[in-house]
Design a protein around this motif. Structure first.
Motif, PDB file in Angstrom:
ATOM      1  N   TYR A  73     -42.928 -37.894 -18.516  1.00 58.92           N
ATOM      2  CA  TYR A  73     -42.541 -38.224 -19.892  1.00 58.92           C
ATOM      3  C   TYR A  73     -41.653 -39.471 -19.946  1.00 58.92           C
ATOM      4  O   TYR A  73     -41.919 -40.396 -20.716  1.00 58.92           O
ATOM      5  N   SER A  74     -40.613 -39.508 -19.115  1.00 64.81           N
ATOM      6  CA  SER A  74     -39.672 -40.634 -19.174  1.00 64.81           C
ATOM      7  C   SER A  74     -40.308 -41.952 -18.741  1.00 64.81           C
ATOM      8  O   SER A  74     -39.955 -43.019 -19.239  1.00 64.81           O
ATOM      9  N   HIS A  76     -43.540 -42.619 -19.090  1.00 67.13           N
ATOM     10  CA  HIS A  76     -44.739 -42.873 -19.912  1.00 67.13           C
ATOM     11  C   HIS A  76     -45.954 -43.175 -19.042  1.00 67.13           C
ATOM     12  O   HIS A  76     -46.836 -43.963 -19.418  1.00 67.13           O
ATOM     13  N   LYS A  78     -46.235 -44.987 -16.564  1.00 73.47           N
ATOM     14  CA  LYS A  78     -46.288 -46.370 -16.063  1.00 73.47           C
ATOM     15  C   LYS A  78     -45.586 -46.406 -14.712  1.00 73.47           C
ATOM     16  O   LYS A  78     -44.449 -46.864 -14.586  1.00 73.47           O
TER      17      LYS A  78
END
Length: 278
Positions: A73-74, A76, A78
């Motif tokens: 989540y944190s 994203h 990437k």
């Protein structure tokens, strides 16, 4: 930098485990001081043994959920930029690695307790727990995110509390019959959880010291005096938490001794009271 939720989630996990550890250590010692042994985890009684491994499940599931938040989540999703790890999310990767250590500890302990594949003595589990806390210590001590000023001071105090967790868990493996060491482990874990909460409410919540503010994901103070006052406040907050936890431990011991103490334990106190009167 971090966030309010990013501190509250692990704080809740440490707080639950720490408080349960304190209570269980006190009950086991009061019930039978002679046979007391250090436990790195404590079974939950009742419901025909269905909740026995609840503490370990809380550690594994809680740490895994928090790890997924940090890793997926944190970031994203990437993970890489130009073929290398995303430098903007190195702190998330580091937090994930720290949480993975606690997941491994919980899984190994469950395998040791519930199966025959990995039978380990309690002393070995203490050292595995110490290794997990050691990973957390190294993370916060050599964080890629540079903590400066007031934020750095709060994280410095956190590092001290984590070091206490490392030492108390390792000492439990060396002195497996020591009640003070087992109790110290629970106290250190509880204080770490409470300090996560205190950091969240101070740096990211309504308890920010006067003269300091959170701006652009950084804590800045208007002057050196404001920063020093904030550090003095942090010292007082830590003292208050330590005092509160120790008072809670003393109260729980008195309560458990009066309610669950065995006959030998009570007789010892009766004899001691008679000697004091004489």
């Amino acid at each position: 930098m971090g966030s309010f939720i990013g501190h509250v989630l692990p704080g809740t996990l440490f707080l639950l485990v720490g408080v349960w550890h304190i209570w269980s250590a006190v009950v086991r010692h009061v019930s039978n001081p002679k046979s007391f042994r250090v436990r790195v985890w404590n079974p939950v009684p009742g419901f025909d043994g269905k909740l026995k491994y609840m503490e370990l499940y809380v550690i594994v599931i809680g740490a895994f959920i928090d790890m997924c938040i940090e890793l997926f989540y944190s970031t994203h999703l990437k993970f890489f930029v130009n073929g290398v790890l995303n430098p903007h999310h190195m702190n998330d990767f580091e937090h994930s690695g720290m949480l993975l250590m606690f997941v491994i500890f919980g899984v190994v302990t469950l395998l040791s307790e519930k199966t025959r594949f990995l039978p380990l003595p309690e002393e070995s589990l203490c050292f595995i727990a110490a290794a997990a806390f050691c990973g957390e210590y190294l993370l916060f001590n050599f964080h890629s995110t540079t903590h400066k000023g007031l934020e750095g001071y709060y994280h410095l105090l956190l590092v001290f509390l984590i070091a206490l967790c490392v030492l108390s868990c390792a000492a439990g493996g060396i002195f497996p019959t020591s009640f003070p060491i087992d109790l110290s482990s629970g106290i250190a874990i509880t204080l770490q959880g409470l300090w996560f909460y205190q950091t969240a409410f101070t740096l990211y919540g309504p308890m920010m010291p006067d003269g300091c503010r959170l701006k652009e994901n950084m804590v800045s103070c208007h002057s050196t005096d404001s920063e020093v006052r904030g550090e003095f406040l942090a010292n007082f907050q830590l003292f208050a938490l330590v005092f509160g936890v120790l008072a809670g431990v003393a109260g729980s011991y008195i309560f458990v001794a009066s309610r669950y103490g065995n006959s030998e334990f009570r007789s010892l106190h009766i004899i001691q009271d008679a000697l004091d009167r004489d």
